[in-house]
Design a protein around this motif. Sequence first.
Motif, PDB file in Angstrom:
ATOM      1  N   HIS A  50       2.498  -8.497  -0.035  1.00 49.20           N
ATOM      2  CA  HIS A  50       3.311  -8.102  -1.188  1.00 49.20           C
ATOM      3  C   HIS A  50       4.419  -9.126  -1.379  1.00 49.20           C
ATOM      4  CE1 HIS A  50       2.287  -4.114  -2.709  1.00 49.20           C
ATOM      5  NE2 HIS A  50       2.210  -3.600  -1.503  1.00 49.20           N
ATOM      6  N   THR A  58     -18.157   5.989  -5.813  1.00 48.13           N
ATOM      7  CA  THR A  58     -16.710   5.949  -5.558  1.00 48.13           C
ATOM      8  C   THR A  58     -16.080   4.738  -6.233  1.00 48.13           C
ATOM      9  OG1 THR A  58     -16.997   7.063  -3.446  1.00 48.13           O
ATOM     10  CG2 THR A  58     -14.937   5.880  -3.751  1.00 48.13           C
ATOM     11  N   LEU A  68      -4.904  -8.068  -1.723  1.00 48.65           N
ATOM     12  CA  LEU A  68      -5.638  -7.327  -0.702  1.00 48.65           C
ATOM     13  C   LEU A  68      -6.827  -8.190  -0.333  1.00 48.65           C
ATOM     14  CD1 LEU A  68      -5.673  -4.016  -2.740  1.00 48.65           C
ATOM     15  CD2 LEU A  68      -4.633  -4.165  -0.477  1.00 48.65           C
ATOM     16  N   LEU A  95      -9.757   6.200   2.169  1.00 42.77           N
ATOM     17  CA  LEU A  95     -10.155   4.898   1.601  1.00 42.77           C
ATOM     18  C   LEU A  95     -11.484   4.532   2.264  1.00 42.77           C
ATOM     19  CD1 LEU A  95      -6.624   3.206   1.513  1.00 42.77           C
ATOM     20  CD2 LEU A  95      -7.786   4.511  -0.275  1.00 42.77           C
ATOM     21  N   SER A 126      -2.488   7.720  -7.182  1.00 40.96           N
ATOM     22  CA  SER A 126      -3.386   7.646  -8.338  1.00 40.96           C
ATOM     23  C   SER A 126      -3.880   9.052  -8.622  1.00 40.96           C
ATOM     24  CB  SER A 126      -4.572   6.713  -8.050  1.00 40.96           C
ATOM     25  OG  SER A 126      -5.520   7.344  -7.212  1.00 40.96           O
ATOM     26  N   LEU A 168       0.524  -7.962  -5.268  1.00 40.14           N
ATOM     27  CA  LEU A 168      -0.191  -7.553  -4.064  1.00 40.14           C
ATOM     28  C   LEU A 168      -1.527  -8.275  -4.015  1.00 40.14           C
ATOM     29  CD1 LEU A 168      -0.776  -5.705  -1.586  1.00 40.14           C
ATOM     30  CD2 LEU A 168      -1.622  -3.971  -3.198  1.00 40.14           C
ATOM     31  N   TYR A 198     -13.445  -6.456  -3.411  1.00 41.71           N
ATOM     32  CA  TYR A 198     -12.743  -5.972  -2.225  1.00 41.71           C
ATOM     33  C   TYR A 198     -13.374  -4.667  -1.727  1.00 41.71           C
ATOM     34  CZ  TYR A 198      -8.818  -3.962   0.454  1.00 41.71           C
ATOM     35  OH  TYR A 198      -8.035  -3.366   1.418  1.00 41.71           O
ATOM     36  N   LEU A 215     -15.510  -3.703   1.790  1.00 38.63           N
ATOM     37  CA  LEU A 215     -15.162  -2.574   2.668  1.00 38.63           C
ATOM     38  C   LEU A 215     -16.294  -1.560   2.778  1.00 38.63           C
ATOM     39  CD1 LEU A 215     -11.457  -1.880   1.638  1.00 38.63           C
ATOM     40  CD2 LEU A 215     -12.262  -2.722   3.846  1.00 38.63           C
TER      41      LEU A 215
HETATM   42  C1  1AG Z   1      -3.148  -0.574   0.731  1.00 41.36           C
HETATM   43  O1  1AG Z   1      -2.214  -1.164  -0.056  1.00 41.36           O
HETATM   44  C2  1AG Z   1      -4.230   0.211   0.116  1.00 41.36           C
HETATM   45  C3  1AG Z   1      -3.845   0.943  -1.114  1.00 41.36           C
HETATM   46  O2  1AG Z   1      -3.126  -0.682   1.902  1.00 41.36           O
HETATM   47  C4  1AG Z   1      -5.056   1.242  -1.955  1.00 41.36           C
HETATM   48  C5  1AG Z   1      -5.733  -0.002  -2.378  1.00 41.36           C
HETATM   49  C6  1AG Z   1      -6.993  -0.190  -2.218  1.00 41.36           C
HETATM   50  C7  1AG Z   1      -7.952   0.871  -1.787  1.00 41.36           C
HETATM   51  C8  1AG Z   1      -8.631   0.415  -0.553  1.00 41.36           C
HETATM   52  C9  1AG Z   1      -9.941   0.525  -0.371  1.00 41.36           C
HETATM   53  C10 1AG Z   1     -10.873   1.156  -1.366  1.00 41.36           C
HETATM   54  C11 1AG Z   1     -11.432   2.404  -0.806  1.00 41.36           C
HETATM   55  C12 1AG Z   1     -11.768   3.416  -1.522  1.00 41.36           C
HETATM   56  C13 1AG Z   1     -11.651   3.467  -3.000  1.00 41.36           C
HETATM   57  C14 1AG Z   1     -11.160   4.795  -3.398  1.00 41.36           C
HETATM   58  C15 1AG Z   1     -10.041   5.013  -4.056  1.00 41.36           C
HETATM   59  C16 1AG Z   1      -9.092   4.002  -4.485  1.00 41.36           C
HETATM   60  C17 1AG Z   1      -7.754   4.712  -4.439  1.00 41.36           C
HETATM   61  C18 1AG Z   1      -6.609   3.830  -4.636  1.00 41.36           C
HETATM   62  C19 1AG Z   1      -5.328   4.616  -4.570  1.00 41.36           C
HETATM   63  C20 1AG Z   1      -4.974   5.110  -3.203  1.00 41.36           C
HETATM   64  C21 1AG Z   1      -1.441  -2.191   0.548  1.00 41.36           C
HETATM   65  C22 1AG Z   1       0.007  -1.904   0.550  1.00 41.36           C
HETATM   66  C23 1AG Z   1       0.417  -0.913   1.571  1.00 41.36           C
HETATM   67  O3  1AG Z   1       0.515  -1.524  -0.713  1.00 41.36           O
HETATM   68  O4  1AG Z   1      -0.319   0.243   1.563  1.00 41.36           O
END
Ligand code: 1AG
Length: 135
Positions: A109, A30, A120, A78, A56, A118, A20, A24
């Motif tokens: 969800h 990262t 994604l 993100l 986190s 969940l 995933y 992106l």
């Molecule tokens: C989301 O959840 C996203 C929540 O919309 C985080 C999940 C995935 C992270 C998305 C892309 C990865 C990008 C960067 C990686 C860096 C850090 C990862 C940090 C994760 C914790 C924030 C769906 C729903 C509603 O629950 O928000």
Amino acid sequence: MPASLCGTWDMLSNVNFEGYMIALGIGLSTRKVALRLKHRKVIEKISEVYVIKTLSTFKNYALSFRINEEFDEYTKGLDGRHCKSVVTWEGNRMVCTQKGEKKNRGWAHWIEDDKLHLELYCEGQICKQVFKQVA
Ligand code: 1AG
């Protein structure tokens, strides 16, 4: 009436988060840090507004929305993109479509066996996460 997703939930499993993140365009360094994280979801509904926080030790992300109302989402911290997002109920699944540069992007969800699930998804990659309730 869908089962309530509200509460505090801690991650139990996280399958294909790597795929995933690659979809992106997240860079290797990262991704390495992000892959080790255990996410916590805090889901609240205040009047008609849902607030979903993903917490986190590395980054946090918060989203608030009303069901069936399109909103501008900026995935700050993100992948840093802008999407036109809308969240709907499809049966017992809360489904978000994130229209933008990335095709076929969104999440869903739902509750199953007292766990929060969940999915994604982005451009053919699907990440599957499961959370247990802590509060
Ligand atoms: C989301 O959840 C996203 C929540 O919309 C985080 C999940 C995935 C992270 C998305 C892309 C990865 C990008 C960067 C990686 C860096 C850090 C990862 C940090 C994760 C914790 C924030 C769906 C729903 C509603 O629950 O928000």
